[in-house]
Design an enzyme around this catalytic site. Structure first.
Site, PDB file in Angstrom:
ATOM      1  N   GLY A 164      40.309  37.069  14.395  1.00 12.60           N
ATOM      2  CA  GLY A 164      39.206  36.591  14.006  1.00 12.60           C
ATOM      3  C   GLY A 164      37.955  37.039  14.939  1.00 12.60           C
ATOM      4  O   GLY A 164      38.106  37.681  16.180  1.00 12.60           O
ATOM      5  N   GLU A 204      49.762  34.265  13.678  1.00 11.09           N
ATOM      6  CA  GLU A 204      48.765  33.441  14.518  1.00 11.09           C
ATOM      7  C   GLU A 204      49.936  32.228  14.689  1.00 11.09           C
ATOM      8  O   GLU A 204      50.004  31.804  15.918  1.00 11.09           O
ATOM      9  CB  GLU A 204      47.493  32.761  13.968  1.00 11.09           C
ATOM     10  N   ASP A 213      42.816  31.235  20.439  1.00 17.38           N
ATOM     11  CA  ASP A 213      42.540  31.774  19.115  1.00 17.38           C
ATOM     12  C   ASP A 213      41.518  31.193  18.618  1.00 17.38           C
ATOM     13  O   ASP A 213      41.104  30.235  19.088  1.00 17.38           O
ATOM     14  CB  ASP A 213      44.043  31.382  18.386  1.00 17.38           C
ATOM     15  N   GLY A 272      43.108  31.053   9.457  1.00 16.03           N
ATOM     16  CA  GLY A 272      43.516  32.022   8.212  1.00 16.03           C
ATOM     17  C   GLY A 272      42.303  32.718   7.327  1.00 16.03           C
ATOM     18  O   GLY A 272      42.657  33.248   6.548  1.00 16.03           O
ATOM     19  N   GLY A 273      41.234  32.519   8.186  1.00 16.14           N
ATOM     20  CA  GLY A 273      40.035  33.032   7.550  1.00 16.14           C
ATOM     21  C   GLY A 273      40.149  34.482   7.378  1.00 16.14           C
ATOM     22  O   GLY A 273      39.541  35.349   6.708  1.00 16.14           O
ATOM     23  N   ALA A 325      39.519  29.543  14.874  1.00 16.98           N
ATOM     24  CA  ALA A 325      39.896  28.463  13.892  1.00 16.98           C
ATOM     25  C   ALA A 325      38.734  28.544  12.733  1.00 16.98           C
ATOM     26  O   ALA A 325      37.384  28.726  13.302  1.00 16.98           O
ATOM     27  CB  ALA A 325      40.069  27.198  14.542  1.00 16.98           C
ATOM     28  N   ASP A 326      39.082  28.070  11.848  1.00 19.09           N
ATOM     29  CA  ASP A 326      37.987  27.886  10.695  1.00 19.09           C
ATOM     30  C   ASP A 326      37.430  26.169  10.628  1.00 19.09           C
ATOM     31  O   ASP A 326      36.347  26.102  10.281  1.00 19.09           O
ATOM     32  CB  ASP A 326      38.495  28.268   9.541  1.00 19.09           C
TER      33      ASP A 326
END
Ligand code: 5RP
Length: 226
Positions: free
Chosen positions: A24, A102, A80, A94-95, A82-83
């Site tokens: 991302g 991941e 990581d 998962g965007g 996140a959305d």
């Protein structure tokens, strides 16, 4: 905000660590920051484990030594994006269509640090973001029907600047399942993963160790952690 948290997270990595490299736009800044520390010699003997082709490509650009997930016996720290993040540190990811890898990497890390800007914080998961579901191509129509039965409005994720659907790094399709709100993320994660043809979904329940949140007030950026 993304730069602030990515730069702070990059400082958490120490020489000798095996590090899960997220995906991302926020994680991309993080991997580049790590790459700069590696190239300057400030970090030595680190090993990266990529959560996506994106992470692999950026790591290669900076020459960060990489290993496959199967080749490491531990991961010290995964970082990581996140959305969505709820107050219990549950996530929707998962965007970028990378959630399957991941979750493989992030769930095996001794510490999983999430880097987000404050717009990602929600009271209840599903408030604004759909749950990404990675699906075998031959199964997507049946999986979409079954996601509807679970209460979702599913859509097949379509590519930009490529005709047809998004193809994941593993060669599969992504169905975005929009729920009104997700009261029981642990149950829903399992229910979706039990559908035949599903590889994994973007609900990350009780995996994150801590959340680093970037905020802006006026022209001042700051961060907090919970
Ligand atoms: C990719 C992801 C990303 O971490 C998530 O979409 C956040 O991305 P960004 O930092 O660009 O907002 O889960 O699959």
């Amino acid at each position: 905000m993304k730069h602030e948290v990515a730069a702070i997270a990059a400082q958490r990595v120490q020489s000798g660590m095996v590090v899960g490299l997220g995906s991302g736009s926020t994680a991309a800044i993080l991997v580049a920051e790590l790459g700069k520390r590696w190239q300057s010699g400030e970090l030595t003997e680190i090993t990266g484990v990529a959560t996506s082709f994106q992470a692999t490509a950026i790591a290669h650009e900076y020459g960060i030594p990489m290993a496959e997930l199967n080749d490491v016996d531990h991961i010290d720290l995964a970082i990581d994006g996140a959305d969505e993040v709820d107050p219990q540190k549950n996530l929707i990811k998962g965007g970028g269509a990378c959630h399957t890898r991941e979750k493989l990497v992030d769930s095996r890390a001794a510490e999983f640090l999430v880097v987000v800007d404050s717009t990602k914080l929600v009271d209840v998961l599903g408030s604004s973001f759909p749950v990404a579901v990675e699906v075998l191509p031959m199964a997507y129509v049946q999986v979409m029907k079954q996601l509807e039965e679970l209460g979702a409005t599913p859509t097949l994720r379509m590519a930009v600047r490529k005709a047809g659907p998004v193809i994941s790094d593993q060669g599969n399709l992504i169905v975005d399942a929009k729920f009104e709100s997700i009261a029981h993320p642990a149950d829903l994660e399992i229910a979706i993963n039990n559908l035949p043809g599903v590889l994994d979904n973007g609900l990350f329940v009780q995996l994150a160790t801590s959340i680093l949140v970037g905020e802006i007030e006026g022209d001042q950026s700051s961060h907090r952690e919970f």
